[in-house]
Write a protein that holds these residues in place. Structure first.
Motif, PDB file in Angstrom:
ATOM      1  N   LEU A  41      -0.030  -9.868  13.385  1.00 19.33           N
ATOM      2  CA  LEU A  41      -0.624  -8.727  13.729  1.00 19.33           C
ATOM      3  C   LEU A  41      -0.280  -7.888  15.012  1.00 19.33           C
ATOM      4  O   LEU A  41      -0.572  -6.698  15.194  1.00 19.33           O
ATOM      5  N   PHE A  42       0.680  -8.610  15.823  1.00 19.21           N
ATOM      6  CA  PHE A  42       1.064  -8.002  16.878  1.00 19.21           C
ATOM      7  C   PHE A  42       2.535  -7.785  16.992  1.00 19.21           C
ATOM      8  O   PHE A  42       3.214  -7.807  18.007  1.00 19.21           O
ATOM      9  N   ASN A  43       3.189  -7.898  15.767  1.00 22.02           N
ATOM     10  CA  ASN A  43       4.608  -7.529  15.760  1.00 22.02           C
ATOM     11  C   ASN A  43       5.099  -6.169  15.373  1.00 22.02           C
ATOM     12  O   ASN A  43       4.421  -5.523  14.581  1.00 22.02           O
ATOM     13  N   GLU A  60       4.743  -0.964  12.124  1.00 22.39           N
ATOM     14  CA  GLU A  60       5.599  -0.012  11.359  1.00 22.39           C
ATOM     15  C   GLU A  60       5.005   0.249   9.855  1.00 22.39           C
ATOM     16  O   GLU A  60       4.926   1.335   9.441  1.00 22.39           O
ATOM     17  N   GLN A  61       4.508  -0.769   9.210  1.00 23.43           N
ATOM     18  CA  GLN A  61       3.958  -0.666   7.825  1.00 23.43           C
ATOM     19  C   GLN A  61       2.717   0.141   8.042  1.00 23.43           C
ATOM     20  O   GLN A  61       2.081   0.978   7.403  1.00 23.43           O
ATOM     21  N   CYS A  62       1.748  -0.184   9.241  1.00 21.97           N
ATOM     22  CA  CYS A  62       0.509   0.604   9.485  1.00 21.97           C
ATOM     23  C   CYS A  62       0.896   2.046   9.806  1.00 21.97           C
ATOM     24  O   CYS A  62      -0.005   2.940   9.215  1.00 21.97           O
ATOM     25  N   LYS A  63       1.940   2.338  10.446  1.00 21.75           N
ATOM     26  CA  LYS A  63       2.368   3.802  10.730  1.00 21.75           C
ATOM     27  C   LYS A  63       2.572   4.352   9.172  1.00 21.75           C
ATOM     28  O   LYS A  63       2.260   5.780   9.248  1.00 21.75           O
ATOM     29  N   ARG A  64       3.253   3.788   8.607  1.00 23.98           N
ATOM     30  CA  ARG A  64       3.779   4.232   7.085  1.00 23.98           C
ATOM     31  C   ARG A  64       2.513   4.652   6.424  1.00 23.98           C
ATOM     32  O   ARG A  64       2.429   5.460   5.336  1.00 23.98           O
ATOM     33  N   ILE A  65       1.491   3.818   6.294  1.00 23.38           N
ATOM     34  CA  ILE A  65       0.308   4.063   5.489  1.00 23.38           C
ATOM     35  C   ILE A  65      -0.843   4.716   6.147  1.00 23.38           C
ATOM     36  O   ILE A  65      -2.062   5.127   5.422  1.00 23.38           O
ATOM     37  N   LEU A  66      -0.600   5.378   7.322  1.00 26.18           N
ATOM     38  CA  LEU A  66      -1.358   5.913   8.131  1.00 26.18           C
ATOM     39  C   LEU A  66      -1.448   7.690   7.600  1.00 26.18           C
ATOM     40  O   LEU A  66      -0.201   8.051   7.658  1.00 26.18           O
ATOM     41  N   VAL A 107       0.899  -1.123   0.022  1.00 26.48           N
ATOM     42  CA  VAL A 107      -0.080  -0.008   0.060  1.00 26.48           C
ATOM     43  C   VAL A 107       0.972   1.114   0.054  1.00 26.48           C
ATOM     44  O   VAL A 107       1.969   1.232   0.769  1.00 26.48           O
ATOM     45  N   PRO A 108       0.662   2.252  -0.970  1.00 27.50           N
ATOM     46  CA  PRO A 108       1.353   3.476  -0.961  1.00 27.50           C
ATOM     47  C   PRO A 108       1.436   4.239   0.520  1.00 27.50           C
ATOM     48  O   PRO A 108       0.132   4.106   1.118  1.00 27.50           O
TER      49      PRO A 108
END
Length: 293
Positions: free
Chosen positions: A180-182, A187-193, A158-159
């Motif tokens: 989902l707990f690592n 960090e990927q979630c933070k990037r795409i937020l 995801v961009p």
């Protein structure tokens, strides 16, 4: 004092039995009738018609949701994020195959797209058939987009800055939900937020899963900078006490619902309200507070 057992109108006609979730040295059970058991490529799925809480769902013998309990979980995981994020045009749900989280997100008219990435298509199929009151019209809403894929690998494609709100609606950190707990996933979630966005995940029971809960909150704080657990009750879950952890990058915006946005959903919720949320963020026990410091 007379304490009558919780009872709803039950349509159970088959043989009744007790179904238990065994959690360490404790069991959490309900009486009712097993409607279906199926093995997907990822997990064991059980549909159970309980006397107390209506039709429910178990994954790998663990309670996930039930008709008359689901508001206790779905409203808390959604509304603190959806009422506080700067924008809520694009929402991402990782997991959430029963449809309840998507339904709550789509209550907001400002939401233009809800993408749900669920690893197990059979959970979606059986939830639509046996638990239609959870997803309701979400499944047919033109703003809703379902992707049957592993969310852990999907987010890497995801961009950056793509989603205003990210909700991880997952099962316990074992089996398909373990990743989902690592830190790499977070960090990927933070990037795409997107800037001004809010991230949230269920973060287990502070009583039944104390170490997992504490480790999860600490890790989310490490990745996002700002994160706080919110506590509530889901009586069918281990110990009944549950938590959701909210995070953002710029500051703890999830603590402050936007009044104009809360007004748009006023009167439609069963558990959540701005007042309930304020208490739920402040109900942390002294021992949990000390350990998180």
């Amino acid at each position: 004092m007379n304490h009558d057992p919780i009872s709803f109108t039950s349509k159970i006609s088959g043989a009744q039995e007790w179904v238990d979730e065994v959690y360490g040295n404790v069991r959490y059970g309900m009486k009712g009738c097993i409607l279906l058991k199926k093995q997907s490529p990822f997990q064991r799925i059980t549909i159970f018609d309980s006397i107390a809480y209506g039709v429910g769902l178990l994954l790998d013998e663990c309670w996930m949701t039930a008709e008359y309990q689901e508001h206790c979980y779905h409203e808390p995981i959604v509304h603190p994020a959806l009422t506080s994020a700067e924008n809520i045009k694009n929402v991402l749900i990782i997991g959430g195959g029963d449809g309840g989280t998507a339904r709550e997100c789509l209550r907001y008219k400002n939401v233009q797209s809800v993408k749900m990435v669920e690893i197990d298509g059979l959970v979606v199929e059986l939830s639509q058939k046996y638990l239609p009151t959870l997803g309701k019209q979400a499944w047919s809403d033109s703003r809703f987009h379902l992707v049957i894929e592993d969310g852990i690998s999907w987010v890497t494609q995801v961009p950056s800055n793509s989603y205003d709100v990210i909700i991880v609606d997952c099962s316990d950190p074992v089996g398909p939900a373990k990743g989902l707990f690592n830190q790499s996933f977070l960090e990927q979630c933070k990037r795409i937020l997107a800037p001004g966005g809010v991230f949230t995940t269920q973060s287990e029971s502070p009583e039944a899963s104390r170490k997992i809960h504490l480790d999860t909150v600490r890790l989310i704080r490490k990745v996002f900078g700002y994160a706080d657990p919110m506590y509530g009750w889901v009586p069918m879950y281990p110990s009944g006490c549950w938590s959701w952890t909210f995070a953002s990058v710029e500051g703890p915006r999830y603590l402050h619902p936007k009044i104009n946005r809360t007004a748009t959903i006023s009167g439609i919720y069963n558990v959540w309200s701005p007042r309930w949320q304020k208490g739920a963020f402040n109900v942390m026990t002294a021992s949990i507070e000390q350990e998180l410091k």
